[in-house]
Design a protein around this motif. Structure first.
Motif, PDB file in Angstrom:
ATOM      1  N   ARG A  62      76.828 -29.685 100.840  1.00 16.69           N
ATOM      2  CA  ARG A  62      76.812 -31.585 100.409  1.00 16.69           C
ATOM      3  C   ARG A  62      75.580 -31.076  99.461  1.00 16.69           C
ATOM      4  O   ARG A  62      74.347 -30.839 100.402  1.00 16.69           O
ATOM      5  N   GLU A  82      72.841 -33.995  97.962  1.00 18.89           N
ATOM      6  CA  GLU A  82      72.566 -35.465  98.347  1.00 18.89           C
ATOM      7  C   GLU A  82      71.464 -35.799  97.076  1.00 18.89           C
ATOM      8  O   GLU A  82      70.599 -34.510  97.499  1.00 18.89           O
ATOM      9  N   THR A 116      66.442 -34.224  95.114  1.00 19.66           N
ATOM     10  CA  THR A 116      68.443 -33.195  95.773  1.00 19.66           C
ATOM     11  C   THR A 116      67.667 -32.650  96.791  1.00 19.66           C
ATOM     12  O   THR A 116      66.705 -31.710  96.864  1.00 19.66           O
ATOM     13  N   THR A 121      81.880 -34.793 105.825  1.00 17.63           N
ATOM     14  CA  THR A 121      82.227 -34.933 104.149  1.00 17.63           C
ATOM     15  C   THR A 121      82.557 -36.181 104.607  1.00 17.63           C
ATOM     16  O   THR A 121      82.732 -36.882 105.121  1.00 17.63           O
ATOM     17  N   THR A 162      83.442 -38.896  97.732  1.00 15.23           N
ATOM     18  CA  THR A 162      82.478 -38.117  96.793  1.00 15.23           C
ATOM     19  C   THR A 162      81.933 -39.645  96.300  1.00 15.23           C
ATOM     20  O   THR A 162      82.699 -40.490  95.596  1.00 15.23           O
ATOM     21  N   SER A 210      73.273 -40.080  95.007  1.00 14.18           N
ATOM     22  CA  SER A 210      74.842 -39.638  94.589  1.00 14.18           C
ATOM     23  C   SER A 210      74.820 -38.680  96.172  1.00 14.18           C
ATOM     24  O   SER A 210      73.698 -37.895  96.602  1.00 14.18           O
ATOM     25  N   ILE A 211      76.324 -38.517  96.799  1.00 12.03           N
ATOM     26  CA  ILE A 211      76.387 -37.414  97.447  1.00 12.03           C
ATOM     27  C   ILE A 211      77.409 -36.915  97.007  1.00 12.03           C
ATOM     28  O   ILE A 211      78.886 -37.534  96.669  1.00 12.03           O
ATOM     29  N   GLU A 212      77.322 -35.509  96.544  1.00 12.92           N
ATOM     30  CA  GLU A 212      78.959 -35.070  96.194  1.00 12.92           C
ATOM     31  C   GLU A 212      78.418 -33.734  96.598  1.00 12.92           C
ATOM     32  O   GLU A 212      77.985 -32.827  97.932  1.00 12.92           O
TER      33      GLU A 212
END
Length: 180
Positions: A82, A84, A94, A126, A129, A136-138
């Motif tokens: 993950r 962030e 990040t 989870t 996205t 952002s959360i990717e």
């Protein structure tokens, strides 16, 4: 107390998401970190395909094949990461977290045999996205091949995200979607 809230929003995808398959290959030439001399000289080649866009309800699926390897393989793992990020002033901060490891193979595998990849997503770790302005959360998926080495026995507790001399890895972006 953990609470999971699900709602039927009109903007959710109606149809199931068809997984977007990405073809990957891992060789001594695709690695951006130093490798053991026997890996550099002898070489290895692992190929496969994996879904990089899937619903939160579906597993990550795909397959891989060890075509060649001069050094015996210790294990093949799939790491779910993950990522962030947040914009602070003019910098992007990040943080990457390892949230799940799934072992695909233990020990040296037969060359030319197709190994299935089937990773069930952890429900509480989870989310879809999210790309929301400065936040952002990717997610990413790393295929990590660990080769047998005396050096690896000296560092049994090393961080699996850190490139090591006895590891080969490929990281792919993963887009998670919420569907009905």
């Amino acid at each position: 107390m953990e609470v999971i809230v699900e709602s039927d929003k009109a903007d959710l995808f109606e149809l199931p998401v068809s997984p977007e398959m990405v073809i990957f290959y891992i060789t001594q030439d695709t690695q951006r970190h130093p490798l053991l001399p026997e890996l550099k000289s002898g070489g290895f080649r692992v190929t496969g395909k994996m879904s990089t866009q899937c619903s939160l309800l579906d597993p990550i699926s795909g397959e891989l094949m060890v075509e060649a390897s001069a050094v015996p393989i210790h294990s093949i793992d799939i790491h779910l990461l993950r990522v962030e990020s947040i914009l602070v002033g003019e910098k992007i901060v990040t943080e990457t977290s390892l949230i799940q490891t799934t072992q695909i193979a233990d020990g040296d595998v037969c060359r030319g045999m197709t190994l299935p990849i089937y990773v069930i997503l952890p429900r509480l770790l989870t989310c879809p996205t999210v790309l929301a302005g400065p936040f952002s959360i990717e997610f990413k998926v790393s295929i990590v091949i660990s080769f047998q080495s005396e050096l690896s026995k000296l560092h049994p507790k090393s961080d699996p995200r850190t490139p090591r001399l006895w590891l080969a890895m490929e990281t792919l972006p993963l887009e998670l979607l919420r569907t009905r």
